[in-house]
Motif scaffolding. Structure first.
Motif, PDB file in Angstrom:
ATOM      1  N   LYS A 311      34.691  31.538  34.640  1.00 34.24           N
ATOM      2  CA  LYS A 311      35.412  32.787  33.841  1.00 34.24           C
ATOM      3  C   LYS A 311      34.795  34.173  34.820  1.00 34.24           C
ATOM      4  O   LYS A 311      35.289  34.769  34.173  1.00 34.24           O
ATOM      5  CB  LYS A 311      36.137  32.112  33.131  1.00 34.24           C
ATOM      6  CG  LYS A 311      36.790  32.379  32.541  1.00 34.24           C
ATOM      7  CD  LYS A 311      37.427  31.467  31.201  1.00 34.24           C
ATOM      8  CE  LYS A 311      37.275  32.220  29.897  1.00 34.24           C
ATOM      9  NZ  LYS A 311      38.140  31.839  28.893  1.00 34.24           N
ATOM     10  N   ILE A 312      33.312  33.880  34.479  1.00 38.22           N
ATOM     11  CA  ILE A 312      31.930  35.040  34.130  1.00 38.22           C
ATOM     12  C   ILE A 312      32.015  35.561  35.645  1.00 38.22           C
ATOM     13  O   ILE A 312      31.152  36.468  35.843  1.00 38.22           O
ATOM     14  CB  ILE A 312      31.203  34.589  32.971  1.00 38.22           C
ATOM     15  CG1 ILE A 312      30.211  33.781  33.617  1.00 38.22           C
ATOM     16  CG2 ILE A 312      31.496  34.490  31.644  1.00 38.22           C
ATOM     17  CD1 ILE A 312      29.012  34.041  32.686  1.00 38.22           C
ATOM     18  N   ALA A 313      31.687  34.424  36.333  1.00 39.01           N
ATOM     19  CA  ALA A 313      31.226  34.671  37.630  1.00 39.01           C
ATOM     20  C   ALA A 313      31.752  36.346  38.122  1.00 39.01           C
ATOM     21  O   ALA A 313      30.711  36.354  38.922  1.00 39.01           O
ATOM     22  CB  ALA A 313      32.446  33.898  38.932  1.00 39.01           C
ATOM     23  N   ASP A 314      33.215  36.770  38.219  1.00 40.97           N
ATOM     24  CA  ASP A 314      33.917  37.966  38.214  1.00 40.97           C
ATOM     25  C   ASP A 314      33.250  38.962  37.064  1.00 40.97           C
ATOM     26  O   ASP A 314      33.497  40.166  37.755  1.00 40.97           O
ATOM     27  CB  ASP A 314      34.807  37.975  39.253  1.00 40.97           C
ATOM     28  CG  ASP A 314      35.515  37.085  40.276  1.00 40.97           C
ATOM     29  OD1 ASP A 314      34.595  36.588  40.584  1.00 40.97           O
ATOM     30  OD2 ASP A 314      35.857  36.180  39.821  1.00 40.97           O
ATOM     31  N   LEU A 315      32.442  38.603  36.443  1.00 39.58           N
ATOM     32  CA  LEU A 315      32.668  39.403  35.216  1.00 39.58           C
ATOM     33  C   LEU A 315      31.734  40.512  35.542  1.00 39.58           C
ATOM     34  O   LEU A 315      32.430  42.429  35.455  1.00 39.58           O
ATOM     35  CB  LEU A 315      31.521  39.592  34.134  1.00 39.58           C
ATOM     36  CG  LEU A 315      31.228  39.572  32.838  1.00 39.58           C
ATOM     37  CD1 LEU A 315      32.610  39.859  31.757  1.00 39.58           C
ATOM     38  CD2 LEU A 315      30.160  39.856  31.781  1.00 39.58           C
ATOM     39  N   VAL A 316      30.920  41.026  36.479  1.00 40.55           N
ATOM     40  CA  VAL A 316      30.283  41.820  36.807  1.00 40.55           C
ATOM     41  C   VAL A 316      31.399  43.145  37.817  1.00 40.55           C
ATOM     42  O   VAL A 316      31.335  44.072  37.770  1.00 40.55           O
ATOM     43  CB  VAL A 316      28.750  41.894  37.588  1.00 40.55           C
ATOM     44  CG1 VAL A 316      28.058  43.249  38.176  1.00 40.55           C
ATOM     45  CG2 VAL A 316      27.756  40.671  36.477  1.00 40.55           C
ATOM     46  N   ARG A 317      31.866  42.212  38.645  1.00 36.97           N
ATOM     47  CA  ARG A 317      32.526  42.666  39.975  1.00 36.97           C
ATOM     48  C   ARG A 317      33.665  43.689  39.240  1.00 36.97           C
ATOM     49  O   ARG A 317      34.199  44.950  39.919  1.00 36.97           O
ATOM     50  CB  ARG A 317      33.229  42.148  40.770  1.00 36.97           C
ATOM     51  CG  ARG A 317      32.306  41.251  42.055  1.00 36.97           C
ATOM     52  CD  ARG A 317      32.603  40.275  42.897  1.00 36.97           C
ATOM     53  NE  ARG A 317      33.063  39.191  42.095  1.00 36.97           N
ATOM     54  CZ  ARG A 317      31.449  37.925  42.712  1.00 36.97           C
ATOM     55  NH1 ARG A 317      30.358  38.702  42.670  1.00 36.97           N
ATOM     56  NH2 ARG A 317      31.140  36.913  41.659  1.00 36.97           N
ATOM     57  N   THR A 318      33.964  42.820  38.065  1.00 34.78           N
ATOM     58  CA  THR A 318      34.560  43.761  37.380  1.00 34.78           C
ATOM     59  C   THR A 318      34.418  45.052  36.738  1.00 34.78           C
ATOM     60  O   THR A 318      35.270  46.109  36.652  1.00 34.78           O
ATOM     61  CB  THR A 318      35.938  42.438  35.861  1.00 34.78           C
ATOM     62  OG1 THR A 318      35.523  41.650  36.935  1.00 34.78           O
ATOM     63  CG2 THR A 318      37.560  42.781  36.504  1.00 34.78           C
TER      64      THR A 318
END
Lengths: 859, 108
Positions: A311-318
């Motif tokens: 769930k948090i893998a794309d946090l920085v990308r988003t």
């Protein structure tokens, strides 16, 4: 109806009272009871109970000796007696066993203490099962690296957007800075960190004053430890609400007092400021592009970690709208971070746990080597005890009782060894503590004592098992006739065990050698810059305001060879940027360059050599000049780089020089691309001191700083000491493995000595006859040592490939390492062989010089 | 051999054993003593005293038959040994010889 005496009292009487007095006492009591009952039943019952209690005296209590097993008890007593007599009779093998086992156990105990301590680091947090640290996998040109630094807003985003997160905090655990705290002219340098408001809900650092939910909620707050409170205020009482001046710049109110940190905490700090205060001074931390602080989360019970990580893998990308695609956050348990801190290509790859495992295995090996001595000596000397075994069997001893006898003998010697081992541990613990940098103590709580007894039993069983079963197997008829069948199998087993011992010893010798060589290589290899006699001072207070004046003033102190300032402390990774653009750069390439802000003269002072072009110079306008290291130029793929332009954070910079690569990180790391740019305001002042004048110059500096920079006690660090701390773990291994290998070889040799002594004695007559027939002393020495030579050679043969693989894998963690030379292995083998020869040699020479008339006279 | 001494209560119990002759066991001794002393005596004190004088060799014991009264437990009968008798004699002698030395004056 007959009156019934109180049941419980009667039961109690029957339980405690001696059989031979029970008739009298119970009978008399009952008789009195019956008589009293007629007068008053109630009184009679009370009197009976009272009388029973009055009989509960030492004279009438049953002995604890169990009467049902007298035979076993007697046999046990007998076994101990026989064991004791055997120890007295064969003093040499008793001593060999005792020395071997006690040093082996002492070693195991020390290692246990250390391993146990390592296991418990950071495990004291009550939330340890739900406390996770956010880390980031960062894609780089050379592969994925894993960082614990995160962006400032991460915690807030996780807490508000992820329902699984109970609390999230940001703090600066890995960056403990030393600042001045003062109160009424009392200036104290102390280590501090910043943490957000929910910090104490995650970490179990105990507050002795203040409410853990509130102490960090106001950004004017400071929480200090007991120790610091005593230094500052002289007391820990009534200091909440008092004002402390920080860096002579800002005022903070003490909102709480922390208990001094547990020794098992991997972070050490003296005070905490709020992360809000940090944000105020450092607005760069507010965006998602910069990373520096660390983020911790407290998850709700039963959260699926893998799902959460997805769930948090794309946090920085988003959050960065696709502008930082190279960063993938994930979480890992904080309690594991200490032991499992190393990542390779985004995957967990050990860490300190490797050394924990390594030393546990070494402890096991050393105890095993000592056990083998016991086995070998007891089986070899079996001939001396075969008559005893024969007699016992002839009078009806079962095999099992003999097994018990030998096992209790080995357990007894283990117990004796343990007592000596504990004594040894108490003696060497202070030294051991200095080596491992801990404060270990022997603490006899129930768990530890039970563990110790378990260890004794286990060691006793292992050591005693083979001799017990071997000796108890003898057939009474044959042994009483005086025949001892030396089964081929038994001799082989003995040889096998010796080979095993020496194999382990040789592996340890090779390891010591390789570790030592690698450490030596690290110490002596040219780093490409000079770290000796350089001290670092943080620029603060007046120094920060008038840096140029300060630097030019301290250069006047005699003994100071040069002084300059830079933004990098030249030890390890400080901070990097991918904000460098060059012609032809792939826009997705996020490889970081180490950022080394430098003032004039720094490159020269550090002795970094210029490969092409020039260094910064006051003769040129260098404000937009940049200097790369070779690795940087290679990464950018620039040929003929001098004069070319690159962009640094969007600004055009001209490459004026290229420096030769220098190793600013530990030898575990490849040299990373780095660049220098001119920044006269950089925060670390570095001073090179003439060799041998360190003390003098530092005293002068302190005096100068007191005038120049009042209120800030001078805090300096030696660059080479910082550098050494990069290899703290390796240095430790180097020292410890030396001792352990020494011990292993010593114990092995003791065993060999015992065996050789026994054999020489047994072949006494043979030697006599050979000498009568004209054999020389030398031929006899050769004859007697041939066996052992063969054994040690076999051990060498077996151990070399194993140690090669081990050494190779250990060196594999270094980017810069020594080559494994063939002579490391041959050398280690030779050492083992020589030591073995020396051990056996003393005995064989003595045996060979025997006068045949003496040894043949008997019978 | 060490000369055993006899405590005051032990002496009383020993005297009682001698008096009861062959019928001396715990309860009988208790009752006899209570009657003579005209006060309550604890049975456990008697048992302890008996055990001690037996250990010192002043009395010997034997077990009697099982009686219904005692819940099937046997009586333990005590008898004074020669040593015990000599001890009693010596005690008596000591006391009366000392008594004889008391000057014949009136005690106010």
């Amino acid at each position: 109806m007959k009156p019934i005496p109180p049941k419980r009292a009667l039961q109690f009487l029957r339980w405690f009272c001696r059989e031979d007095y029970l008739d009298e006492i119970e009978g008399d009591l009952l008789e009195i009871f019956r008589k009293d009952y007629e007068a008053s039943p109630k009184l009679a019952i009370r009197k009976f109970t009272w009388n029973v209690l009055k009989h509960f005296r030492l004279e009438y209590i049953k002995s604890f000796k169990s009467h049902h097993h007298t035979n076993t008890a007697d046999m046990f007593h007998h076994n101990l007696l026989i064991a004791y007599r055997n120890f007295l009779r064969y003093k040499s093998s008793f001593l060999i066993n005792l020395i071997g086992l006690s040093s082996g156990l002492a070693c195991a105990l020390l290692i246990y203490l250390w391993v146990n301590d390592e296991w418990h680091v950071d495990k004291f947090h009550t939330n340890r099962d739900r406390l996770y640290q956010v880390k980031e996998n960062v894609e780089q040109d050379g592969g994925m690296i894993t960082r614990i630094t995160t962006s400032g807003p991460t915690a807030e985003a996780l807490a508000t957007e992820m329902p699984e997160v109970e609390y999230a905090v940001t703090n600066t655990f890995d960056h403990i800075f030393h600042d001045v705290l003062s109160i009424e002219g009392n200036d104290i340098k102390a280590g501090g960190l910043y943490a957000s408001a929910d910090f104490f809900k995650l970490f179990s650092f105990e507050l002795i004053q203040g409410n853990k939910n509130q102490v960090l909620s106001d950004k004017k707050s400071i929480v200090i430890t007991e120790g610091l409170a005593k230094q500052l205020f002289g007391t820990t009482e009534n200091i909440v609400g008092k004002t402390v001046e920080w860096q002579h710049k800002k005022q903070y109110q003490v909102s709480g007092v922390l208990q001094d940190l547990p020794a098992l905490s991997s972070v050490k700090f003296d005070f905490i400021l709020t992360f809000e205060a940090f944000k105020e001074d450092n607005n760069w931390v507010l965006n998602w592009f910069n990373t520096a602080p660390q983020t911790f989360v407290l998850l709700k019970e039963g959260t699926d970690i893998e799902r959460f990580n997805k769930k948090i893998a794309d946090l920085v990308r988003t959050k960065t709208e696709g502008n930082a695609n190279h960063r993938t956050p994930f979480i890992a348990r904080y309690a594991d971070a200490y032991l499992y801190g190393k990542y390779e290509n985004g995957k967990q790859a050990g860490g300190r746990i490797e050394y924990v495992r390594l030393f546990s295995i070494i402890a096991l090996f050393i105890v095993m080597i000592a056990c083998i001595n016991f086995m070998n000596l007891s089986t070899a000397r079996a001939s001396r005890r075969m008559k005893e075994v024969g007699m016992k069997k002839a009078v009806g001893a079962r095999k099992s009782s003999l097994v018990v006898q030998y096992l209790s003998e080995s357990t007894l010697i283990c117990l004796l060894s343990l007592l000596i081992a504990i004594l040894l541990v108490v003696l060497v613990l202070p030294q051991f503590n200095t080596i491992v940098g801990k404060n270990l103590t022997l603490h006899f709580n129930l768990k530890f004592t039970v563990g110790l007894l378990g260890l004794v039993l286990l060691t006793g069983l292992i050591a005693g098992s083979y001799p017990a079963f071997y000796l108890s197997k003898f057939k009474p008829v044959t042994v009483l006739k005086g025949k001892l069948n030396n089964f081929a199998g038994e001799v082989w087993a003995r040889k096998g065990l010796v080979i095993f011992q020496f194999t382990l010893s040789i592996i340890l010798i090779v390891s010591v050698w390789v570790v030592y060589k690698q450490i030596q290589f690290i110490q002596t290899e040219k780093l490409g810059y000079s770290k000796n006699n350089i001290i670092i001072i943080r620029s603060e207070g007046k120094i920060d305001e008038k840096k140029e004046t300060f630097i030019s003033e301290i250069q006047k102190i005699s003994g100071v060879m040069a002084a300059s300032n830079g933004g990098h402390d030249m030890t390890g990774h400080n901070g990097g940027t991918y904000g460098i653009e060059w012609p032809g750069k792939d826009p997705e390439n996020r490889t970081e360059f180490e950022n080394m802000a430098a003032n004039y003269g720094l490159i020269e002072m550090l002795g970094i050599s210029i490969k092409e072009g020039r260094s910064f110079s006051k003769n040129f306008a260098d404000s937009s000049s940049i200097i790369f290291n070779e690795a940087g130029i290679k990464l950018m793929g620039l040929s003929d780089p001098i004069g070319k332009e690159v962009k640094l954070w969007g600004r055009n910079m001209q490459i004026v020089g290229v420096v030769n690569d220098f190793k600013f990180e530990s030898f575990h790391e490849q040299i990373k691309p780095a660049f220098f740019w001119l920044q006269p305001n950089a925060p670390n002042i570095m001073i090179k001191i003439e060799a041998g004048k360190e003390q003098e110059v530092i005293a002068q500096l302190q005096k100068f700083c007191r005038e120049f920079n009042p209120g800030f006690p001078l805090d300096y660090r030696f660059l080479d000491a910082d550098y050494q701390s990069l290899y703290a773990a390796e240095n430790r291994v180097s020292i410890l493995s030396k001792y352990f290998a020494g011990l292993a070889i010593l114990i092995s040799c003791l065993g060999l000595f015992g065996l050789a002594a026994f054999n020489a004695e047994r072949r006494n007559k043979e030697i006599g006859i050979r000498k009568v027939l004209g054999s020389t002393d030398f031929a006899i020495v050769r004859l007697l040592s041939a066996d052992y030579t063969k054994m040690v050679l076999t051990a060498i043969f077996i151990s070399l490939p194993i140690s090669y693989i081990l050494a190779k894998s250990w060196l594999g963690s270094f980017a810069f390492r020594i080559e494994l030379e063939w002579w490391f292995f041959v050398g280690a083998g030779l050492i083992a062989l020589l030591i073995a020869w020396f051990t056996v040699g003393i005995l064989t020479i003595k045996a060979s010089r025997v006068n045949p008339s003496e040894c043949l006279r008997g019978e | 051999m060490k000369q055993h001494t006899l405590g005051e209560f032990e002496e009383l119990v020993l005297l009682m054993v001698a008096t009861l002759h062959d019928e001396a066991y715990g309860v009988a001794i208790l009752e006899g003593l209570e009657e003579k002393l005209e006060k309550k005596v604890s049975i456990s004190a008697i048992h302890v005293a008996l055990k001690r004088i037996e250990d010192k060799g002043f009395v010997k014991s034997r077990f009697g038959g099982i009686t219904e009264d005692r819940g099937g437990r046997r009586k333990k009968f005590y008898a004074v040994t020669g040593l015990g008798k000599r001890m009693l004699d010596a005690q008596f002698e000591l006391r009366s010889s000392l008594y004889k030395l008391i000057p014949k004056i009136s005690f106010g």
